[in-house]
Scaffold this active site. Structure first.
Site, PDB file in Angstrom:
ATOM      1  N   CYS A 102       0.801  -1.222   0.000  1.00 35.61           N
ATOM      2  CA  CYS A 102       0.000   0.000   0.000  1.00 35.61           C
ATOM      3  C   CYS A 102       0.832   1.269   0.000  1.00 35.61           C
ATOM      4  O   CYS A 102       0.290   2.370   0.036  1.00 35.61           O
ATOM      5  CB  CYS A 102      -0.949  -0.009   1.195  1.00 35.61           C
ATOM      6  SG  CYS A 102      -2.027  -1.458   1.202  1.00 35.61           S
TER       7      CYS A 102
ATOM      8  N   THR B 267       2.189  -7.718   8.818  1.00 37.01           N
ATOM      9  CA  THR B 267       0.984  -6.910   8.615  1.00 37.01           C
ATOM     10  C   THR B 267       0.755  -5.834   9.676  1.00 37.01           C
ATOM     11  O   THR B 267       0.152  -4.812   9.376  1.00 37.01           O
ATOM     12  CB  THR B 267      -0.275  -7.797   8.565  1.00 37.01           C
ATOM     13  OG1 THR B 267      -0.374  -8.561   9.781  1.00 37.01           O
ATOM     14  CG2 THR B 267      -0.234  -8.738   7.376  1.00 37.01           C
TER      15      THR B 267
ATOM     16  N   HIS C 129      -2.864   8.219   5.848  1.00 35.58           N
ATOM     17  CA  HIS C 129      -3.169   6.889   5.315  1.00 35.58           C
ATOM     18  C   HIS C 129      -4.562   6.453   5.759  1.00 35.58           C
ATOM     19  O   HIS C 129      -5.341   5.958   4.952  1.00 35.58           O
ATOM     20  CB  HIS C 129      -2.108   5.898   5.800  1.00 35.58           C
ATOM     21  CG  HIS C 129      -2.083   4.610   5.041  1.00 35.58           C
ATOM     22  ND1 HIS C 129      -2.018   4.549   3.667  1.00 35.58           N
ATOM     23  CD2 HIS C 129      -2.118   3.313   5.480  1.00 35.58           C
ATOM     24  CE1 HIS C 129      -2.004   3.273   3.278  1.00 35.58           C
ATOM     25  NE2 HIS C 129      -2.068   2.511   4.353  1.00 35.58           N
TER      26      HIS C 129
ATOM     27  N   THR D  96      -8.921   0.889   9.870  1.00 32.33           N
ATOM     28  CA  THR D  96      -8.635  -0.265  10.725  1.00 32.33           C
ATOM     29  C   THR D  96      -8.226   0.238  12.105  1.00 32.33           C
ATOM     30  O   THR D  96      -7.724   1.348  12.255  1.00 32.33           O
ATOM     31  CB  THR D  96      -7.505  -1.136  10.146  1.00 32.33           C
ATOM     32  OG1 THR D  96      -6.324  -0.335   9.991  1.00 32.33           O
ATOM     33  CG2 THR D  96      -7.900  -1.719   8.800  1.00 32.33           C
TER      34      THR D  96
ATOM     35  N   GLU E  12      -1.310   5.731  13.865  1.00 33.80           N
ATOM     36  CA  GLU E  12      -0.992   6.879  13.017  1.00 33.80           C
ATOM     37  C   GLU E  12      -1.263   8.181  13.774  1.00 33.80           C
ATOM     38  O   GLU E  12      -0.468   9.124  13.713  1.00 33.80           O
ATOM     39  CB  GLU E  12      -1.801   6.826  11.725  1.00 33.80           C
ATOM     40  CG  GLU E  12      -1.364   7.871  10.711  1.00 33.80           C
ATOM     41  CD  GLU E  12      -1.995   7.691   9.346  1.00 33.80           C
ATOM     42  OE1 GLU E  12      -1.440   8.234   8.378  1.00 33.80           O
ATOM     43  OE2 GLU E  12      -3.053   7.024   9.241  1.00 33.80           O
TER      44      GLU E  12
ATOM     45  N   LYS F 168     -10.257   7.689   2.379  1.00 31.64           N
ATOM     46  CA  LYS F 168     -10.650   6.295   2.163  1.00 31.64           C
ATOM     47  C   LYS F 168     -12.099   6.000   2.546  1.00 31.64           C
ATOM     48  O   LYS F 168     -12.625   4.954   2.177  1.00 31.64           O
ATOM     49  CB  LYS F 168      -9.677   5.361   2.889  1.00 31.64           C
ATOM     50  CG  LYS F 168      -8.281   5.343   2.264  1.00 31.64           C
ATOM     51  CD  LYS F 168      -7.358   4.349   2.934  1.00 31.64           C
ATOM     52  CE  LYS F 168      -5.994   4.265   2.250  1.00 31.64           C
ATOM     53  NZ  LYS F 168      -5.155   5.449   2.481  1.00 31.64           N
TER      54      LYS F 168
ATOM     55  N   HIS G 205      -9.955   1.631   0.193  1.00 34.66           N
ATOM     56  CA  HIS G 205      -8.500   1.496   0.205  1.00 34.66           C
ATOM     57  C   HIS G 205      -8.073   0.900  -1.124  1.00 34.66           C
ATOM     58  O   HIS G 205      -8.346  -0.266  -1.411  1.00 34.66           O
ATOM     59  CB  HIS G 205      -8.071   0.599   1.360  1.00 34.66           C
ATOM     60  CG  HIS G 205      -6.593   0.622   1.635  1.00 34.66           C
ATOM     61  ND1 HIS G 205      -5.671   1.157   0.755  1.00 34.66           N
ATOM     62  CD2 HIS G 205      -5.870   0.176   2.697  1.00 34.66           C
ATOM     63  CE1 HIS G 205      -4.462   1.037   1.255  1.00 34.66           C
ATOM     64  NE2 HIS G 205      -4.547   0.457   2.436  1.00 34.66           N
TER      65      HIS G 205
ATOM     66  N   PHE H 213       1.928  -3.519   4.029  1.00 33.66           N
ATOM     67  CA  PHE H 213       2.307  -4.822   4.560  1.00 33.66           C
ATOM     68  C   PHE H 213       3.797  -5.051   4.317  1.00 33.66           C
ATOM     69  O   PHE H 213       4.358  -4.612   3.317  1.00 33.66           O
ATOM     70  CB  PHE H 213       1.517  -5.933   3.890  1.00 33.66           C
ATOM     71  CG  PHE H 213       0.082  -6.039   4.347  1.00 33.66           C
ATOM     72  CD1 PHE H 213      -0.412  -5.277   5.379  1.00 33.66           C
ATOM     73  CD2 PHE H 213      -0.787  -6.937   3.732  1.00 33.66           C
ATOM     74  CE1 PHE H 213      -1.733  -5.386   5.800  1.00 33.66           C
ATOM     75  CE2 PHE H 213      -2.114  -7.065   4.141  1.00 33.66           C
ATOM     76  CZ  PHE H 213      -2.579  -6.290   5.165  1.00 33.66           C
TER      77      PHE H 213
END
Length: 404
Positions: free
Chosen positions: A162, A269, A300, A304, A311, A329, A334, A393
């Site tokens: 990503c 991850t 970003h 999640t 972040e 997003k 995403h 990831f």
């Protein structure tokens, strides 16, 4: 070292099939998330995604050529065509031997991989298309862009999950800065809304399961976020050396002030607590840019639990006063390997419009996340410097800073 500027941009995603349409939809707080139409998802754990609507690959490729390229390439070519048109580069304006491309995708031609594997098991060797390999491999995005636009400079590809779209920008910029090219197309594209793609992320428990309320399923930084929404699309920037842009009298939309890259070296991850790895990328970008005041951050913000929490904590640790920030997003889903490119385009457009897109579906902050997420409504501001951040990831991180 050559200075790098932006002279063109284009994008396509779930809320618009060109940059202006998509940006205006973002400012209006619209979302493209809906019930999946690419395949019958009625029995799936996750039945929603953010698909590009009303896109006709005939607009970018001859019908006989389309089978040679998976959907992510079709979308990428669309964004690049728009960016090239906006950059207004004539045949004689730039030496095509010094005009290159860096493409990016996280997964590549997953729908075609799935289709050919199933067909191979059902029909044997005759079930595999002779175009299977070239239609799916990740570097064919940059390959097709090079061929379609006669770009004979460096032909590069980034496949860093990503962060790939952002890394396409930084790799293209490095090439120009070091004198390897006068101009580069940086393009990120993704299109993996197919059964294996949705099931793979769903079985990781990474996706939202709000199938009964698609429009409010992606909710970055919100207290009740439960996962991201799979999106598709593409973004493209035309980067040039300042000398090249000035020589041909190009309109300059932004200057690339700095960028940073880092690795978590932690987990495949899960990011490091407080995004410590990503913070090093951001600090490197700030240092390269001369530590300017950042007026807006395109975060970003995946929707999640851990990304949004870490972040937020990361920004608190970097900035004495955290700038306003938002994630698009909630609108676009995403878009994986395309996210960095799309969000860089949005950042450049925000810089020029003096408008910050909102974080939609934001209803309530949690006690440990109290930043200015620009909730639900776009906000006007005098923007001089903006930053876009992405993480992927494998613990790969990046940040890029643009200025007027």
């Amino acid at each position: 070292m050559h200075e790098v500027v932006v002279t063109g941009y284009g994008m396509i995603n779930g809320v618009g099939n060109n940059a202006e349409e998509a940006f205006n939809a973002l400012l209006a707080g619209k979302t493209g998330v809906d019930i999946i139409s690419h395949f019958d998802a009625s029995d799936e754990k996750v039945q929603i995604a953010c698909e590009v609507k009303n896109f006709n690959p005939d607009d970018v490729m001859d019908k006989k050529e389309q089978k040679k390229a998976d959907r992510f390439i079709h979308l990428g070519l669309c964004a690049v065509a728009e960016a090239m048109k906006r950059a207004n580069i004539g045949d004689d304006d730039i030496d095509r031997n010094r005009f290159g491309v860096c493409g990016a995708t996280g997964i590549g031609g997953l729908p075609n991989i799935e289709k050919n594997v199933i067909s191979s098991f059902q029909k044997g060797a005759k079930g595999v298309s002779p175009f299977f390999v070239p239609s799916t491999i990740t570097n064919m995005l940059s390959g097709f862009v090079s061929i379609y636009h006669d770009l004979r400079g460096p032909n590069l590809s980034s496949t860093t999950a990503c962060t790939a779209g952002l890394h396409a920008i930084t790799e293209a910029a490095k090439t120009i800065m070091l004198g390897g090219a006068d101009a580069m197309v940086a393009v990120g594209a993704e299109a993996c809304i197919c059964p294996i793609g949705v099931r793979g992320f769903a079985n990781m428990n990474a996706l939202s399961t709000r199938n009964d309320d698609p429009a409010h399923a992606s909710r970055p930084f919100d207290k009740d976020r439960d996962g991201f929404i799979l999106g598709e699309g593409a973004g493209a920037l035309i980067l040039e050396s300042l000398e090249s842009a000035q020589k041909r009298g190009a309109k300059i939309y932004a200057k690339l002030l700095g960028f940073g890259e880092s690795a978590d070296a932690h987990h495949i991850t899960t990011p490091l607590v407080n995004h410590e790895g990503a913070s090093r990328a951001i600090k490197a970008a700030l240092d390269m840019a001369g530590n300017p005041m950042i007026d807006y951050i395109n975060a970003h913000g995946t929707s999640t639990y851990y990304n949004d929490l870490y972040e937020s904590k990361m920004f608190e640790g970097i900035f004495e006063q955290v700038p306003p920030l938002s994630s698009i997003k909630g609108s676009t889903g995403h878009t994986l390997g395309a996210a960095g490119a799309i969000e860089a385009v949005v950042s450049v457009m925000a810089l020029n419009a003096n408008m910050m897109p909102p974080t939609i579906n934001f209803e309530e902050s949690s006690d440990d996340m109290q930043l200015d997420y620009i909730p639900n409504k776009a906000r006007a501001a005098q923007l001089r410097t903006v930053m876009s951040t992405n993480y992927g990831f494998g613990g790969t991180n990046g940040a890029v800073i643009f200025g007027k």
